[in-house]
Design a protein around this motif. Structure first.
Motif: not given
Length: 426
Positions: A243-255, A56-70
């Motif tokens: 995906y929105k980029g249908v047809g765009r030539k890429v070096y796939p992330g899964l590869l 599942q994580r392979m297609v999810a963009k991680p969150d920065w997770g930086i919400r507060t700072f002391t």
């Protein structure tokens, strides 16, 4: 069409494995089985949980997770991530700490475009945000960019960096991590020739392949062994219909991910087997060390085909940066034109991706820069990841980089000049 079909085939395989994991977890966790405790069912549920999460994580963009700072006042201040410059292939974002005075150092952190999102530098950002105003290049996943947005190769990447530096101004300190090191050096040289007033105060290059042949590694050897035709035939695919980029030539992330994993297959296999055992014993948690690492490591993004191919051909094979022969938008960049930007290189003694010698080559290219504005550091015992995000970065490298920035701010240089002039007048 076969390239589009192969892209969708990889996505289908990923989706199927995610489904298998979810199915195994659901079946083995059925309440009916609780009446007949069985270690096999516990293992099946654990395998399903780890498998579902991983794919599942392979297609999810991680969150920065930086919400507060002391801050120094002892209070927790909210952190806003605001977009300063918005572009089709990447944005310039600012980590603004609300209610805190503006910090004396403005830092542009250039994230790599090498398969992972900019969030890979999360810990680097956290360490710098303590006493710096931090800006980061947030590159977009090529699969989500319509074909109508055009191409994006290493020249376009360099011009993006030029625009970001212009936006932030000459009091900026630039830190480039890994892949962008040679292109950030070229962008700085481009500004030195075209717009000297927009040059940053300092440039720190961390573990980047400025001269890949200086110290060969498996990565550089691979670039030498294969031809560009072989790379294009085996690595390049077209984004599928999902995906929105249908047809765009890429070096796939899964590869790309399969290549990452194969480099240390035994270590990754052991890590996942150990995690399955921990889950089966109820010893794992949602944010344990395994999940924190692999949630980020498995989240991959597609690269545009032209960016990947031009990187291999022009940076690794032809060594255009190393030979000071890099051309941007029809203009041959002269790295020797850098005369007023302090340059520091950082390398890890045990770096097996960008080995010691590849990054420090940048200093020899800066022929117009005084030796007093050059610095280098090789961190003993540090690998590639450690020099920008591990203990070596936190304990040793970060303080050195901060000191380097302090010694080479524009304002400090101007104040020193004024002092010398006043003494001369007396």
């Amino acid at each position: 069409m076969r390239y589009m079909m192969s892209y969708d085939l990889m996505e289908t395989m990923r989706n199927t494995n995610q489904w298998l994991g979810a199915t195994a977890l659901s079946i083995a966790s059925a309440p009916a089985f609780a009446a007949w405790p069985n270690p096999g069912l516990n293992w099946m549920a654990a395998w399903g949980e780890v498998t579902e999460r991983s794919f599942q994580r392979m297609v999810a963009k991680p969150d920065w997770g930086i919400r507060t700072f002391t801050c120094e006042d002892g209070k927790d201040h909210l952190v806003d991530i605001t977009t300063v410059v918005e572009r089709p292939f990447g944005d310039l974002v600012h980590f603004r700490v609300n209610g805190r005075p503006e910090q004396p150092r403005k830092v542009l952190l250039v994230a790599p475009m090498s398969g992972h999102y900019a969030t890979l530098l999360r810990s680097t950002v956290k360490s710098l945000i303590v006493n710096c105003e931090v800006y980061v290049t947030d590159w977009h996943n090529a699969r989500d960019i319509p074909v109508s947005a055009g191409k994006f190769d290493i020249e376009d990447y360099t011009l993006y960096l030029v625009d970001f530096m212009r936006e932030l101004g000459p009091d900026t300190h630039v830190i480039a991590v890994c892949q962008p090191a040679p292109l950030t050096l070229a962008a700085t040289a481009y500004l030195a020739e075209q717009d000297p007033e927009a040059q940053p105060s300092s440039l720190t290059l961390i573990g980047g392949p400025v001269d890949p042949d200086a110290t060969p590694t498996d990565v550089t050897d691979f670039g030498r062994r294969v031809t560009m035709g072989q790379l294009e035939e085996t690595m390049i695919q077209q984004v599928g219909f999902k995906y929105k980029g249908v047809g765009r030539k890429v070096y796939p992330g899964l590869l790309q991910l399969s290549s990452f994993m194969s480099m240390n297959a035994e270590r990754h296999t052991k890590a996942f087997m150990d995690q399955i055992l921990r889950v089966s014993r109820s010893e794992a948690s949602d944010h344990d060390s395994h999940n924190r690492f692999y949630d980020e490591y498995l989240a991959v993004m597609d690269m545009t085909a032209e960016f990947y191919l031009s990187t291999v051909e022009r940076i690794f094979k032809d060594r255009e940066i190393a030979r000071n022969a890099f051309v941007v938008n029809g203009h041959q960049v002269d790295i020797g034109a850098i005369t007023d930007v302090a340059v520091k290189t950082v390398e890890g003694a045990n770096d097996d991706i960008s080995a010691p010698g590849q990054c420090i080559a940048a200093l020899d290219l800066c022929t117009g820069l005084p030796e007093t504005k050059k610095a280098s550091h090789v961190e003993p015992g540090a690998g590639h990841y450690g020099i920008f995000a591990g203990r070596s970065w936190r304990d040793n490298i970060r303080p050195l980089v901060i000191d380097f920035m302090n010694a080479n701010t524009r304002s400090a240089a101007k104040a020193k000049t004024r002092t010398k002039r006043s003494k001369a007048a007396k």
